[in-house]
Motif scaffolding. Structure first.
Motif, short mmCIF file in Angstrom:
data_model
loop_
_atom_site.label_atom_id
_atom_site.label_comp_id
_atom_site.label_asym_id
_atom_site.label_seq_id
_atom_site.Cartn_x
_atom_site.Cartn_y
_atom_site.Cartn_z
N PRO A 54 0.75 -1.07 0.12
CA PRO A 54 -0.46 0.18 -0.24
C PRO A 54 0.41 1.29 -0.12
O PRO A 54 2.36 1.31 0.52
CB PRO A 54 -0.89 0.00 1.14
CG PRO A 54 -0.87 -1.40 1.78
CD PRO A 54 0.32 -1.81 1.00
N GLY A 55 0.46 2.57 -0.74
CA GLY A 55 1.41 3.12 -0.98
C GLY A 55 2.04 3.44 -2.18
O GLY A 55 2.93 4.52 -2.30
N CYS A 56 2.84 1.81 -2.18
CA CYS A 56 3.93 2.09 -3.57
C CYS A 56 2.58 1.82 -4.47
O CYS A 56 1.52 2.13 -5.40
CB CYS A 56 4.02 0.61 -3.48
SG CYS A 56 6.11 0.54 -4.81
N GLU A 57 3.44 2.88 -5.69
CA GLU A 57 2.53 3.52 -6.79
C GLU A 57 3.63 2.73 -8.62
O GLU A 57 3.98 4.11 -8.51
CB GLU A 57 2.66 4.68 -7.14
CG GLU A 57 1.54 5.05 -5.79
CD GLU A 57 1.00 6.73 -6.01
OE1 GLU A 57 1.07 7.39 -7.07
OE2 GLU A 57 0.35 7.05 -4.91
N PRO A 58 4.23 1.32 -8.40
CA PRO A 58 4.78 1.75 -9.24
C PRO A 58 4.46 1.70 -10.72
O PRO A 58 3.38 1.95 -10.32
CB PRO A 58 4.08 -0.35 -9.00
CG PRO A 58 3.46 -0.49 -8.40
CD PRO A 58 3.28 1.04 -7.69
N ARG A 59 5.03 2.11 -11.35
CA ARG A 59 5.03 2.69 -13.09
C ARG A 59 5.65 2.12 -13.71
O ARG A 59 6.84 0.95 -13.70
CB ARG A 59 5.82 4.26 -12.51
CG ARG A 59 5.06 5.03 -12.70
CD ARG A 59 6.27 6.41 -11.78
NE ARG A 59 7.80 6.33 -11.65
CZ ARG A 59 8.62 5.73 -11.67
NH1 ARG A 59 9.06 6.42 -13.45
NH2 ARG A 59 9.70 5.70 -10.69
N LEU A 60 5.29 1.96 -15.23
CA LEU A 60 5.56 0.86 -16.49
C LEU A 60 6.11 2.00 -16.93
O LEU A 60 5.87 3.19 -17.00
CB LEU A 60 4.04 0.80 -17.80
CG LEU A 60 3.76 -0.24 -16.56
CD1 LEU A 60 2.09 -1.27 -17.85
CD2 LEU A 60 3.80 -0.96 -16.48
N VAL A 61 7.51 1.28 -17.42
CA VAL A 61 8.68 1.77 -18.50
C VAL A 61 9.00 1.41 -19.24
O VAL A 61 9.40 0.09 -19.49
CB VAL A 61 9.43 2.05 -17.19
CG1 VAL A 61 10.68 3.07 -18.18
CG2 VAL A 61 9.44 3.16 -15.91
N GLU A 62 9.17 2.02 -20.47
CA GLU A 62 9.36 1.23 -21.60
C GLU A 62 11.05 1.19 -21.50
O GLU A 62 11.86 1.78 -21.42
CB GLU A 62 9.25 2.00 -22.50
CG GLU A 62 8.38 1.13 -24.01
CD GLU A 62 8.07 2.02 -25.11
OE1 GLU A 62 7.36 3.03 -25.08
OE2 GLU A 62 8.06 1.46 -26.12
N VAL A 63 11.45 -0.58 -22.06
CA VAL A 63 12.69 -0.29 -21.70
C VAL A 63 13.17 -0.84 -23.59
O VAL A 63 12.76 -2.24 -23.65
CB VAL A 63 13.59 -1.07 -20.68
CG1 VAL A 63 13.31 -0.19 -19.70
CG2 VAL A 63 12.69 -2.52 -21.25
N GLY A 64 14.47 -1.11 -22.93
CA GLY A 64 15.30 -1.51 -24.16
C GLY A 64 16.03 -2.71 -23.81
O GLY A 64 17.18 -2.53 -23.63
N ASP A 65 15.44 -3.95 -24.14
CA ASP A 65 16.19 -5.40 -23.58
C ASP A 65 17.47 -5.31 -24.74
O ASP A 65 17.54 -4.89 -25.45
CB ASP A 65 15.13 -6.24 -23.68
CG ASP A 65 13.71 -6.05 -22.29
OD1 ASP A 65 14.33 -5.17 -21.20
OD2 ASP A 65 13.11 -6.20 -22.01
N GLU A 66 17.78 -6.19 -23.75
CA GLU A 66 19.70 -7.35 -24.80
C GLU A 66 18.45 -8.37 -24.80
O GLU A 66 18.69 -9.26 -23.56
CB GLU A 66 20.66 -7.09 -24.85
CG GLU A 66 20.76 -4.77 -24.19
CD GLU A 66 22.37 -4.77 -23.99
OE1 GLU A 66 23.44 -5.30 -24.00
OE2 GLU A 66 22.15 -3.52 -23.21
N ALA A 67 19.96 -9.31 -26.16
CA ALA A 67 19.94 -10.40 -26.14
C ALA A 67 21.57 -11.20 -24.97
O ALA A 67 21.12 -12.21 -24.52
CB ALA A 67 20.24 -11.21 -27.69
N GLY A 68 22.45 -10.48 -25.04
CA GLY A 68 23.39 -10.09 -24.23
C GLY A 68 24.34 -11.75 -25.24
O GLY A 68 23.74 -12.03 -25.83
N GLY A 69 25.93 -11.79 -24.05
CA GLY A 69 26.32 -13.19 -24.54
C GLY A 69 26.92 -12.61 -25.75
O GLY A 69 27.38 -13.29 -26.29
#
Ligand SMILES: *Cc1c(COP(=O)(O)O)cnc(C)c1O
Length: 466
Positions: free
Chosen positions: A379-394
Motif C-alpha cells: 500500500p502506498g507504493c505506486e509502481p510505474r510502467l516504463v518502456e525499456v530496451g532489452d538485450e540478447a546479451g552474451g
C-alpha cells in the motif's frame, strides 16, 4: 559513523543463543546455522564499512534473515538469483537458464548412474559424444559433430588439431576480445597456430586472404563472429561462401567461429537477426563452432560441426580429454537438441528462446500484471510502467535492441543505489536495472514464480522506512 555501526553488530554467540536459531540448529545442524549467522553478520559489516548501511537492523531482523537464508539456500555461494535486468543471456548470471523439464531430466541423470560412456546395446564401453552427435548432424546436415566444455575450448582444440605450426589468416576486423577473457590472438598463440592478420579494421577484401595463402603460406582461413560489437559505416567483409572457395581452391580449410547460433532460421522465432548454424556449413565452412549456452539456450558447452575427417582428427587429439563436456551439461544439451527438432517446440520449451521472441506487447502485459501485484501488496507504493530496451546479451545479437517493458519502483528514504544493493543482498538476490527512472524490473527475463518474490522484496524495503 561507521565505527559506531560496527560496534552495534551483535556477537555470533548471542545470536546463536536465541531460541529460534537454537531450534534451527536441531533441524539443519548447528554448524550450518553458525555459518549462516556469520555470513549474515559479515554482510552487515561489509555494508556498514562501505556506507551502504545507515542503521543496524535489530537482532530479530537479523535472525529472520538467517532463517530465510537457511530456507532458500542463501548459505550457498552459488545460488539462484532473479534476473530483472532484461539481458537474456547475461554472462555474469549464468547465461541460458534451463526450463523445468530439462532441469528435471538433468536431475534424473545426476541422481544415479548413467550410460555416459557405456554402449547399452553392445554392453561395453561407449563414447560420451555418441549421445548428441547423430542429433547434431540430423539437425544441421553436418557430416560429423562433437562437443566440448565450451566454445573457447572448441576454437582452441580445432586450431590445435588442424592448424598447429601453420599460418591462419584472420581479418583485423575480427581480432576480438569476448567476455574479457577470450581473445582471438591469444587463443591462437596458445593453440600453436600462427596468426596472419589480414585486411584492416573496417575493410577486408578477398585479395587479402588470397595473398595470405599464396604469399605467406596460410593453411587455414578463420572467420570470427564479432560478438559484442557492430561496425557501422564504411565496412566490408568477405562472405563465408567466398572464403570457402578461396580456401578450397588452395587446398586449405575454412573455420567459422560463429560464437552463437540457432538450429533454425531466426525468422522462425520472429527475430530478424542471428544465424542458423547450418548456413555456414551450407556455404562451405569445413568447421563451424559455437556455444551451447548462448542462443542455443542450454547448459555450458562448445559445439563443433563439420567435415568428418576434421572432426575425427579433433576427437583423437589428446587435449580433447582435458576439455571434455561433463554428463550434466550433456544431458541438458541432448534434451535441448530434441526440442530443436521442431522450432515451435523449442520456442516453447527453451526459456532463452521464449524470452528472446517475446514481443513488446506481451512484455507490456506482463509488466502491467507485475505492477498490479506490487501495488496490491505494498500500500502506498505506486509502481510505474516504463518502456525499456532489452538485450540478447552474451555477445549473441550485437546491436539488436529488444523493445520491452519494466516496472519502476521508488523507495522512499532510500537512494536508488541503496535500494539496488538491498535487493541484491536478499537470500534470493534480485538483480535489478538502474537508470534515471530509478530501480527497474524488466519483465522479459523474469520467470512466472519471480513476481511474488519481487512483490515481497518491495514490501520489505518499503516497510523498513515506514
Ligand atoms: C562467446 C564466444 C566465444 C567463447 O565461447 P564460450 O562458450 O564462452 O567459451 C568464442 N567466440 C565467439 C565468437 C563468441 O561469441
Amino acid at each position: 559513523m561507521s565505527s559506531e555501526l560496527l560496534r552495534q553488530i551483535p556477537k555470533t554467540d548471542l545470536m546463536l543463543s536465541r531460541p529460534a536459531l537454537r531450534e534451527a540448529g536441531e533441524r539443519y545442524s548447528r554448524a550450518l546455522v553458525k555459518a549462516a549467522v556469520q555470513s549474515q553478520l559479515d554482510a552487515l559489516r561489509d555494508a556498514a564499512m562501505s556506507g551502504a548501511l545507515t542503521e543496524m537492523p535489530d537482532a530479530q531482523s537479523i535472525e529472520a534473515a538467517v532463517l530465510s537464508s537457511l530456507e532458500h539456500g542463501g548459505l550457498y555461494s552459488l545460488r539462484r538469483v532473479i534476473n530483472a535486468t532484461g539481458v537474456v543471456l547475461h554472462t555474469n548470471l549464468g547465461r541460458a537458464p534451463l526450463g523445468g523439464e530439462a532441469a528435471a531430466h538433468v536431475a534424473a541423470v545426476a541422481q544415479g548412474y548413467c550410460n555416459l560412456e557405456y554402449d547399452l546395446a553392445a554392453g561395453r564401453r561407449g563414447s560420451r559424444y555418441a549421445h548428441v552427435e547423430k542429433l547434431l548432424c540430423e539437425l544441421t546436415g553436418a557430416e560429423a559433430a562433437m562437443v566440448v566444455n565450451n566454445n573457447a575450448g572448441a576454437v582452441f582444440l580445432a586450431l590445435n588439431t588442424l592448424a598447429k605450426g601453420r599460418g591462419v589468416a584472420v581479418s583485423r576486423g575480427e581480432l576480438v576480445e569476448i567476455g574479457g577473457s577470450f581473445r582471438v590472438p591469444e587463443i591462437m598463440r596458445e593453440s600453436g597456430a600462427e596468426l596472419l592478420e589480414v585486411g584492416t579494421t573496417n575493410k577486408t577484401h578477398p585479395r587479402d586472404y588470397i595473398s595470405a595463402m599464396d604469399d605467406y603460406g596460410a593453411g587455414m582461413l578463420l572467420k570470427v563472429h564479432t560478438s559484442n560489437f557492430v561496425m557501422l559505416g564504411f565496412t566490408e567483409e568477405v562472405s563465408v561462401r567466398e572464403l570457402a572457395q578461396i580456401a578450397h581452391e588452395r587446398g586449405g580449410l575454412l573455420m567459422h567461429d560463429l560464437g552463437s547460433g540457432f538450429m533454425f532460421p531466426a525468422e522462425a522465432l520472429g527475430l530478424h537477426d542471428g544465424h542458423a548454424v547450418w548456413s555456414s556449413l551450407r556455404d562451405g565452412a569445413d568447421i563451424v563452432c559455437f556455444s551451447a549456452d548462448k542462443l542455443l539456450g542450454t547448459a555450458q558447452g562448445g559445439i563443433l560441426l563439420g567435415r568428418r575427417e576434421c572432426i575425427e582428427r579433433i576427437k583423437k587429439n589428446q587435449l580433447t580429454r582435458m576439455l571434455r563436456i561433463d554428463k550434466l551439461s550433456l544431458a541438458a544439451l541432448e534434451i535441448c537438441l530434441q526440442y530443436c527438432r521442431d522450432s515451435q517446440l523449442a520456442a516453447e520449451k527453451l526459456p532463452t528462446l521464449r524470452m528472446l521472441s517475446m514481443k513488446a506487447e506481451e512484455c507490456r502485459e506482463r509488466a502491467e500484471a507485475l505492477r498490479q501485484l506490487i501495488a496490491a501488496r505494498v500500500p502506498g507504493c505506486e509502481p510505474r510502467l516504463v518502456e525499456v530496451g532489452d538485450e540478447a546479451g552474451g555477445g549473441s545479437l550485437p546491436g539488436v535492441t529488444l523493445p520491452g517493458w519494466a516496472v519502476a519502483v521508488d523507495f522512499p528514504g532510500l537512494s536508488v543505489e541503496e535500494a539496488e544493493a538491498r535487493l541484491r543482498a536478499r537470500s534470493v538476490p534480485i538483480i535489478a536495472r538502474v537508470n534515471r527512472d530509478g530501480v527497474l524490473f524488466s519483465v522479459r527475463t523474469l520467470f512466472e514464480r519471480d513476481g511474488e518474490e519481487l512483490a515481497l522484496a518491495v514490501g520489505e524495503l518499503w516497510g523498513k522506512e515506514k
